[in-house]
Design an enzyme around this catalytic site. Structure first.
Site, PDB file in Angstrom:
ATOM      1  CG  HIS A   1       4.328   4.309  -7.700  1.00 39.04           C
ATOM      2  ND1 HIS A   1       3.721   3.761  -6.579  1.00 39.04           N
ATOM      3  CD2 HIS A   1       4.999   5.405  -7.246  1.00 39.04           C
ATOM      4  CE1 HIS A   1       4.020   4.471  -5.514  1.00 39.04           C
ATOM      5  NE2 HIS A   1       4.792   5.473  -5.895  1.00 39.04           N
TER       6      HIS A   1
ATOM      7  CG  HIS B   1       2.202  11.096   0.385  1.00 39.13           C
ATOM      8  ND1 HIS B   1       2.123  11.976  -0.679  1.00 39.13           N
ATOM      9  CD2 HIS B   1       2.532   9.895  -0.161  1.00 39.13           C
ATOM     10  CE1 HIS B   1       2.404  11.342  -1.794  1.00 39.13           C
ATOM     11  NE2 HIS B   1       2.650  10.088  -1.509  1.00 39.13           N
TER      12      HIS B   1
ATOM     13  NE  ARG C   1       1.194   6.434  -4.054  1.00 35.79           N
ATOM     14  CZ  ARG C   1       0.446   6.635  -2.974  1.00 35.79           C
ATOM     15  NH1 ARG C   1      -0.844   6.329  -3.014  1.00 35.79           N
ATOM     16  NH2 ARG C   1       0.964   7.139  -1.881  1.00 35.79           N
TER      17      ARG C   1
ATOM     18  NE  ARG D   1       2.103   3.763  -0.588  1.00 32.05           N
ATOM     19  CZ  ARG D   1       1.543   4.515   0.348  1.00 32.05           C
ATOM     20  NH1 ARG D   1       0.349   4.174   0.832  1.00 32.05           N
ATOM     21  NH2 ARG D   1       2.155   5.586   0.827  1.00 32.05           N
TER      22      ARG D   1
ATOM     23  CE  LYS E   1       5.089   2.617   1.287  1.00 30.59           C
ATOM     24  NZ  LYS E   1       6.240   3.448   0.883  1.00 30.59           N
TER      25      LYS E   1
ATOM     26  CE1 TYR F   1       2.912  12.600  -7.829  1.00 34.13           C
ATOM     27  CE2 TYR F   1       2.730  12.809  -5.451  1.00 34.13           C
ATOM     28  CZ  TYR F   1       2.981  12.043  -6.567  1.00 34.13           C
ATOM     29  OH  TYR F   1       3.297  10.717  -6.426  1.00 34.13           O
TER      30      TYR F   1
END
Length: 312
Positions: free
Chosen positions: A254, A280, A257, A161, A185, A289
């Protein structure tokens, strides 16, 4: 619901969960939206299930908010009332018996096409070559265009990110430039790798330059004023680059990414490894994806149309 309550809640999320600036700002925005609704409808404690359902209708029918926005607003509000009830049991959460289902359309990510990636990299390399021709040696600090290109390459290779990348400090990179310690995160740390040898050398050179001009706790990437490069500034650079190269829709961090994930899956990397690389928490987030890769495969097969070629 007083403004002080809002502030106390957001501060508690920051202190207890170490959430990022953007998440905290979204929490505050969500709570302000409900506060305006509460004032307009003169809601008082204790709030009821009907009050929450009315707020949901307000978001959907009057504000015409997108499903993802509605879901986020309600999740924030539910979290707030649970926090408030934990602090004061005399104020029960009105979400106790509420069941609201918000259907969010599943949109496929939009990675950058390979041809556009090649064009971006070629344009950056030409700019670097021109700078070298003008006499900037290896010992000179990289230009802002050079730093932008380096970040683009890192985004493509690592899938980071942009906030994770711009928050890096000199000490977060291994001496040989091959590993990066990322604070993701929820303050979850992970290690990502820089496998390309040429990029690794370029990255190591940049890190060495930064370490010579500052402490190991200094930001890894700086702006034109010598302060930490911010995500918003880098996004502006990508918009300018997109305009210069005629790229539509414009480039975003993004999208790079998305490209990193899609390229790895197309090259046969196991989806769980891609999940670990991207940070994730849920495998379902990464699985999209695979759908992107399948979608690209279908388009390619339709363009080729082998059976028609055999019949001609």
């Amino acid at each position: 619901m007083s403004h002080l309550d809002h502030t106390a809640f957001v501060n508690s999320r920051r202190d207890e969960r170490n959430l990022g600036h953007h998440t905290l700002r979204a929490y505050a925005q969500d709570l302000r939206t409900f506060a305006r609704f509460s004032r307009a409808h003169q809601l008082t404690d204790p709030l009821s299930k009907d009050d929450i359902l009315a707020y949901h209708r307000h978001l959907r029918d009057e504000l015409r908010a997108k499903p993802a926005t509605i879901e986020r607003r309600l999740v924030t509000l539910k979290s707030y009332f649970a926090w408030r009830e934990d602090r004061n049991s005399a104020l029960p959460s009105p979400f106790a018996d509420v069941r609201i289902s918000v259907r969010i359309p599943r949109r496929l990510p939009r990675p950058v096409d390979r041809d556009i990636l090649r064009a971006v990299l070629r344009a950056g390399e030409r700019a670097n070559a021109a700078r070298s021709t003008r006499g900037a040696g290896d010992s000179a600090p990289a230009s802002q265009d050079g730093i932008t290109l380096l970040i683009i390459k890192l985004l493509i290779v690592t899938g980071l990110r942009i906030s994770e990348l711009t928050n890096l400090k000199v000490r977060d990179v291994s001496p040989d430039g091959s590993q990066i310690l990322v604070n993701g995160k929820g303050s979850k740390e992970r290690i990502v790798f820089v496998p390309n040898r040429e990029l690794r050398q370029e990255f190591r050179h940049h890190c060495q330059m930064r370490s010579r001009h500052g402490s190991i706790a200094a930001p890894l990437f700086l702006n034109t004023e010598g302060r930490r490069l911010r995500s918003a500034t880098f996004r502006k650079r990508l918009r300018a680059l997109s305009k210069r190269l005629g790229i539509e829709p414009h480039l975003t961090p993004h999208r790079f990414r998305h490209s990193a994930a899609t390229l790895l899956i197309e090259e046969g990397i196991d989806i769980r490894m891609v999940q670990a690389l991207l940070g994730h928490a849920n495998l379902k987030t990464t699985e999209i994806y695979v759908r992107v890769s399948n979608h690209a495969l279908r388009r390619a097969l339709e363009r080729v149309d082998v059976l028609s070629e055999l019949r001609s």
